[in-house]
Every structure is written in C-alpha cells, then in structure tokens.
Design an enzyme around this catalytic site. Structure first.
Site, PDB file in Angstrom:
ATOM      1  N   ARG A 272     212.967  33.019  46.338  1.00  0.00           N
ATOM      2  CA  ARG A 272     213.116  31.617  45.937  1.00  0.00           C
ATOM      3  C   ARG A 272     211.803  31.192  45.274  1.00  0.00           C
ATOM      4  O   ARG A 272     210.809  30.985  45.934  1.00  0.00           O
ATOM      5  CB  ARG A 272     213.409  30.763  47.174  1.00  0.00           C
ATOM      6  CG  ARG A 272     213.484  29.323  46.815  1.00  0.00           C
ATOM      7  CD  ARG A 272     213.292  28.255  47.845  1.00  0.00           C
ATOM      8  NE  ARG A 272     213.171  28.473  49.232  1.00  0.00           N
ATOM      9  CZ  ARG A 272     212.070  28.124  49.919  1.00  0.00           C
ATOM     10  NH1 ARG A 272     211.005  27.638  49.327  1.00  0.00           N
ATOM     11  NH2 ARG A 272     212.047  28.301  51.217  1.00  0.00           N
ATOM     12  N   HIS A 276     212.266  24.865  48.777  1.00  0.00           N
ATOM     13  CA  HIS A 276     213.555  24.941  49.486  1.00  0.00           C
ATOM     14  C   HIS A 276     214.504  23.869  48.955  1.00  0.00           C
ATOM     15  O   HIS A 276     215.650  24.135  48.626  1.00  0.00           O
ATOM     16  CB  HIS A 276     213.336  24.762  50.986  1.00  0.00           C
ATOM     17  CG  HIS A 276     214.585  24.444  51.744  1.00  0.00           C
ATOM     18  ND1 HIS A 276     215.598  25.360  51.899  1.00  0.00           N
ATOM     19  CD2 HIS A 276     214.997  23.298  52.366  1.00  0.00           C
ATOM     20  CE1 HIS A 276     216.598  24.786  52.599  1.00  0.00           C
ATOM     21  NE2 HIS A 276     216.249  23.554  52.881  1.00  0.00           N
ATOM     22  N   TYR A 285     202.899  26.397  52.815  1.00  0.00           N
ATOM     23  CA  TYR A 285     203.139  27.544  53.691  1.00  0.00           C
ATOM     24  C   TYR A 285     203.096  28.914  53.011  1.00  0.00           C
ATOM     25  O   TYR A 285     203.252  29.918  53.674  1.00  0.00           O
ATOM     26  CB  TYR A 285     204.463  27.370  54.445  1.00  0.00           C
ATOM     27  CG  TYR A 285     205.679  27.070  53.577  1.00  0.00           C
ATOM     28  CD1 TYR A 285     206.343  28.090  52.914  1.00  0.00           C
ATOM     29  CD2 TYR A 285     206.154  25.766  53.422  1.00  0.00           C
ATOM     30  CE1 TYR A 285     207.455  27.822  52.128  1.00  0.00           C
ATOM     31  CE2 TYR A 285     207.267  25.490  52.644  1.00  0.00           C
ATOM     32  CZ  TYR A 285     207.911  26.516  51.992  1.00  0.00           C
ATOM     33  OH  TYR A 285     208.995  26.253  51.214  1.00  0.00           O
TER      34      TYR A 285
END
Lengths: 382, 338
Positions: A272, A276, A285
């Site tokens: 990805r 998200h 992160y």
C-alpha cells in the site's frame, strides 16, 4: 507454476526476495522473466487489463484530490494494489461473484460496477450502494474478514445447487487473517470443498501494524495447508502473474481435476503506497525508504513496459487511453455530484416494507422539517 | 505532566480536549500503576487512530502499550486472561461498530466470570471504544449501541461528555474491580477544551451530573448529545421561559436512579435524548424507571428524542438522524405544553 525470482538483489523488498515460491511473470521493469510463461490471453484482453489498471490509478489520484478538497469523505486509496485488483477481476467469468473490501474500487469496476456509484457513498449517498441485477458484486465489506465465511457460504450454495460453472472470489487484507472469521471461513471452505478463491491482498500493513505482527507464519499462503486447501503466493505487483494464478484457481474451483481441491488461498504480495485511508498518516509508523523499494516494482509501469516491448502499445495509443480515462472519471464525478437524496432514505430499505413505528419516525421528522426548514438540521452538533 | 498537553492554565490544570483528557488519564494511571497496560489495534506506534494513546508507546514502551493483531475477540479474550495474572488491561476497540466480534468474550465471559466462579475470579478491565455519529465517517463507524452492554449484568457502562469527566471517569473505571465499557463520544473528542487537573482524581461511577438546573422539565442524556440538549435548554429559556433541567447520566449502567427520580419529582416532566435507535434504547429503560419510582409526580407523557429505528445513514443524511437542538426543543415544548 512457480518461478524463480530475483533472489539476492538488494533493491528487492524483503517480502518478495525471501520467498522462492513466489509466482512471477515480469521482472521489476516489466520484462518477461527467462523461464516464465505469459498467460494465454489476446492482445485485446491485454490492453483491457492495461487500460483498467491505468484507469484505477487515475481514479485513485482524483479521489484523493477530491477528498482533500472536501468533495469526498474518508477514502481508502489503492495505489500499488490496482494491478492485482484488476487482474483478479478480469480473470472472473461474468457469472462469477466478487466479494470486495472497502479498498477494491478497481476490482468492483472491472467486474461491472458503474463508476459514478463508486463515488456516491464517498459523498455520503447510500444510493451508490445500489447494485444492478446483472452485476455479481456484493456490497463492500468494511468490518474486517466478515466477508470470508459469507463468500464460502455462497460458493457452497452454488455447489449444493449444482451450479458448478460459478466461482466466488473473495478479497481480504493481511490484517483479516488475524480475525476469527478468516479461520472459520477457510476451515468450512476446506471441509465442504467449495468453489471459492480467497485473495489475500497482503499490502504489508494493517493501518499501522506490520504484517509481521499479524502472523508469525512465514507466509500467509502457507496457512491454507492448515485448512486442507491450496495456497499460492504471487507477486501482486505483477498483473500478468496475478492474472495467471487467479485464472488457474478459478478454473480449478469450477472444474477440479481428479484429486484436485476446489478452494484456493492466494497471497497476493503487494504494497500500500499511500495511507490506509485519507484519515491516516503513514509517516508516523513507517519509513519512506521502505516504500521506495516497492515503488521500483510499480504495476502500472511494469504492464506498460511489457506492452511496449510486445508492440501492443505505443505512445499515441497510450495518450489516447489516458485521455479517455480522464474524461470517463470526470463524467462519473459530475454524475455523482448531481446525486440528490431525501431524509426519507433513512427509513427506506431497512425492511422490505417500512414498519409503522419507523413510518411514524419519518413523519415526525418531516413535520419538523416543514415547521423549521432544513437549515435547522444542518446546525453543527458540537 | 502529560507530554501532549501543552496548554497550561496554571500549575494545577491544563486546558484539554476530551480526547486529550483521555490520553492524560491513561498517562496518569499508567504512571501510578505498573500493572496498567494498553492494548489494541494501532494504539502503539501510531498513538491510536484518534490519538487517544498518543506518546504512551514512547513513554511506557511496547510491553505496556501493545499493538496487537487485528482481532477484537482475541484482544478482549487476551485481556480477560491478562487480568487473571494481576494486570489491569485497558483494551481499545478502534470503533464501537467493530466491537461485535468481541461481543461473545465480553458478554459470555468478562461480564460473568465473577458470578461463574462465585466471586473467586474477576475481570478488572476497561474496554475503551469511540462511538457515535456526526463526524462524516464511513458505514459502520458511527454506531451507538450502548444498550447492548447496559442490558448485560456484570458490566458497567460509562460515557463522559466533558474533558474533566473523561479523565475522572476513566480513573474510576481503571480502579474499578469489575469490567467497564468506556464509551467515548467521538463527535466531541475535539469540540471544546476545559480545565483538567494535572493531579489524579476520580469521578464516581455512581453519580449522574446535573448540568443545568430547571423546574419545568428534566432532560436525561449522555455523551455527545449533552451539548445539543444544553443548547436547546438555553434557547427555550430565552425564547419561551421554559426552564430545563439537564441531567448527564455519565454512568449508563448502573443508573443513578436517585438523581433521575429526584429531578423528575421536581419537574414532573421528562424527555430522554439519545442518538441510538429509539426502540429498545436506554431511553425506554429510563422512562420505565421513572414510571416505577415516581408515577404520581408525572404531569405529561415522557418523550424520547432519539435516532431512527434504522441504520445510521451515510453522512449526507446523518444530521437528520441525530437529535439536533431543534428536535430536542420541539420535543420539550410538546411535553411542557401537554
């Protein structure tokens, strides 16, 4: 079916590099790998695969941009995952069923969903959830892994009723493999040998939690073994490899050979590239350097290079395709932005007939709307 | 004290939003008690999708602020086990709408391990879950199903409506020996700030708060609906001289029956405001409790101003679904004019 990959190259993401059983057709640039066999599809189908992937990339960019402008609500981007989404959908027969998650915009489109209807829920209109009679797509699944036992059940129902020409393809993410529903669904699939293909879009991240924290298994595909079904791992950024693997799995689901099992778990290894959702900030992160290694394997570039190499695509055709995609997406947005709704929609389709008490609630609302006008309802609740 | 709360109003308090007060509450409790651990999806490195656990991972490390696999039943089942070892788990359910996979663990086990073991075992844990609508969230992200948990004996259910209460109720919940469902109204996570003491304190789980005194009607509400109820009360005071008493229940289970009935005995009229569907919602329980305890004081039918008996619509219609001040005012007037 398994191809050797480019083990040893330091620029190859670890998730791709470490597995010698990864199915690949194209190398990172889009050249056919030495021992690979290209799926047996026509030039026209190859162009359709390409056009739909290009379409998905453009759709994604526009959707993110519209979200930033406040014209769409929270959107789940798919850049990096389009190749796998489109290739799996184009491997479906028209009668096959698709179970998408909230990220499978391109998979839904490629299996027949109207483009404007993809935008409408993002603008807050449930009308966009309407699915035409002749499109075999379930509504997008937002709660994680809940679609897995349902897809199994539909495939089971088809089998019990002798509809052996119909397979079910069910998308899920790497995070979904941690949920109980995943295990229950795959276990049933094995026990009842149903014509279903489960595609785990292993994009390496469940929001901020890496794949390594979803499972201590080395691969997701190997989980299939525990349920007595087939597991296969494919380079999800290689649309030709995904098409090949998905076609073979769907064919096996419909017409298993002697001793063959109908269900398959495909682990489509991908990444990805974006957030998200538009409400998420991946820089909190993960490192950008991780993304760069995967960027070198971009599915759009790879299929493009392959088509150029084969003489199927040239720059004129490429810009023609791009222009038509841009126009199609613009028109769909215009259509979606003209959607209107009424508060009556709140009570519609909850049951086949609106119960009397719910009708009273609607009438009460309409009485207040007349008395105070609609502006009174758009006051900020805070 | 807390690393995120920077706006100081003095030595002893900070101006915090509700979500910052929750973060501060977690920080305070974790600092005081090593057995308190936070676990869930994205609570660690990411600091929670709403930032409720921001900086806790950096402060307390990965053994106390734990990113788990994506598995609600696993998170709650594991928390029940952790609690048996003397730890105090504070699991986060990312959204109330995603809590259902854990429902079995919550109602079959967390709620009744005490009774099933005849008091030998208990489950001191606090399940935090953002809930409610109004933030233009996708489908399944706006659930308000507190009644499911209020209906289950053995659980306590809490929902703060102010930053001060958020920190104090969270502390009381963490100190409570029984499992607490701590429902956070995400609509007002960042709606306003108020002074929140830096020192530890508790807000009791047994007391509703009288947010506004009035003599004509009692309005019972909680969470995000407290604010439109207060706005409606002010509007009616100014426009019609109707004085509304607004009761913020704060703890939904067990209910503070005394505060509920005392107010009703004073006003003789009641309206209950909640965003959950009307049928089987907590409003029905409150109305019946009033009937049982104070029927002779009643001067008008009790009014429920609630969400529809329909799924929360997507955002283009959610303002019609949620009780707005205008609906609350209309319902109050209907009751007062009866």
């Amino acid at each position: 079916m398994n191809m050797k990959n480019e083990a040893g190259s330091k620029d190859v993401p670890a998730a791709v590099r470490e597995d010698s059983d990864l199915v690949q057709v194209l190398d990172a640039e889009g050249n056919v790998l030495p021992q690979a066999s290209v799926p047996d599809i026509s030039d026209r189908q190859l162009l359709e695969l390409y056009e739909t992937i290009k379409f998905a990339r453009h759709f994604d960019q526009r959707a993110i941009s519209f979200q930033r402008q406040g014209r769409l609500a929270t959107y789940a981007p798919m850049t990096g995952q389009e190749g796998s989404q489109v290739a799996t959908s184009l491997a479906l027969a028209e009668q096959d069923w698709l179970f998408p998650t909230y990220r499978e915009h391109a998979a839904k489109y490629a299996h027949g969903m109207d483009l404007a209807s993809l935008f409408e829920p993002l603008r807050g209109y449930r009308e966009g959830y309407a699915i035409p009679d002749d499109v075999n797509v379930m509504p997008e699944y937002i709660p994680i892994a809940t679609q897995v036992p349902q897809a199994m059940g539909m495939a089971w129902g088809h089998k019990l009723q002798g509809k052996t020409d119909t397979a079910v393809l069910c998308h899920l993410g790497d995070g979904a493999t941690s949920e109980g529903d995943f295990h229950e669904g795959l276990n049933f699939a094995g026990v009842f040998d149903v014509p279903a293909v489960f595609v785990c879009n292993n994009n390496q991240w469940a929001i901020s939690v890496p794949r390594e924290r979803q499972t201590a298994s080395e691969t997701i595909a190997e989980k299939a073994q525990a349920y007595g079904i087939d597991g296969v791992r494919v380079d999800g950024l290689d649309p030709l490899a995904v098409y090949k693997v998905a076609s073979a799995a769907l064919e096996k689901a419909r017409n298993p050979g002697p001793g063959e099992l109908r269900p398959t778990l495909i682990e489509s290894v991908q990444y990805r590239f974006g957030a998200h959702t538009t409400a998420d900030d991946p820089s909190v992160y993960r490192d950008e350097s991780e993304e760069e290694a995967w960027r070198d394997r971009d599915p759009v570039d790879r299929i493009e290079t392959y088509l150029y190499n084969e003489g199927i695509l040239d720059s004129d055709l490429e810009s023609e395709i791009q222009d038509s995609i841009e126009q199609e997406v613009s028109e769909a947005i215009e259509t979606a932005e003209q959607t209107e709704t009424s508060p009556d929609n709140i009570v519609e389709h909850v049951y086949e007939d609106v119960p009397a008490r719910l009708e009273e609630q609607r009438d009460e609302l309409n009485r207040l709307r007349e008395k105070y006008d609609d502006g009174a309802f758009s006051e900020v609740l805070e | 004290m807390s690393s995120t709360a920077s706006t100081q109003t003095g030595q002893n308090a900070q101006r915090l939003t509700l979500v910052e007060a929750i973060q501060d509450g977690l920080y305070t409790e974790m600092s005081q008690d090593d057995s308190v651990v936070v676990l869930g999806e994205d609570v660690g490195k990411n600091g929670g999708v709403f930032r409720a656990t921001d900086q806790l991972y950096e402060e307390f490390g990965e053994d106390r602020v734990i990113d788990t696999p994506l598995a609600e039943a696993g998170i709650i089942g594991a928390s029940i086990g952790l609690a048996q070892t003397g730890m105090k788990p504070v699991p986060e359910m990312q959204f109330m709408g995603f809590m259902y996979p854990a429902f079995d663990q919550i109602v079959s086990h967390a709620a009744r391990l005490r009774s099933r073991s005849q008091g030998q075992y208990s489950v001191p844990m606090v399940i935090r879950a953002p809930y409610g609508g109004g933030i233009r969230a996708p489908e399944h992200h706006s659930e308000s199903k507190e009644a499911f948990f209020v209906h289950e004996p053995g659980l306590k259910v809490v929902s703060p409506s102010t930053p001060y209460d958020a920190k104090g109720l969270l502390a009381a919940s963490i100190h409570d020996p029984d499992p607490v469902i701590f429902l956070e109204p995400k609509l007002i996570y960042r709606a306003f700030r108020e002074d929140v003491p830096t020192k530890p304190y508790e807000v009791s789980l047994s007391e509703a708060a009288v947010r506004r005194e009035g003599s004509d009607i009692s309005v019972y509400t909680w969470g995000a609906m407290t604010r439109p109820a207060l706005i409606a009360a002010e509007n009616l005071s100014q426009s019609h001289g109707i004085e509304v008493e607004v009761i913020d229940l704060r703890t939904l289970s067990p209910l503070d029956v005394a505060t509920i009935t005392d107010s009703f005995k004073k006003t003789g009229r009641a309206a209950i405001v909640h965003e959950a569907p009307k049928t089987g919602g907590l409003g029905a329980e409150i109305a019946t409790t009033i009937q049982e305890e104070a029927l002779v004081h009643q001067e008008a039918p009790i009014k429920r101003i609630a969400g529809f008996d329909a799924p929360m619509p997507l955002h283009s219609l959610e303002d019609y679904y949620l009780p707005q001040a205008v609906r609350i005012q209309d319902g109050i007037r209907e009751t007062v004019d009866f």
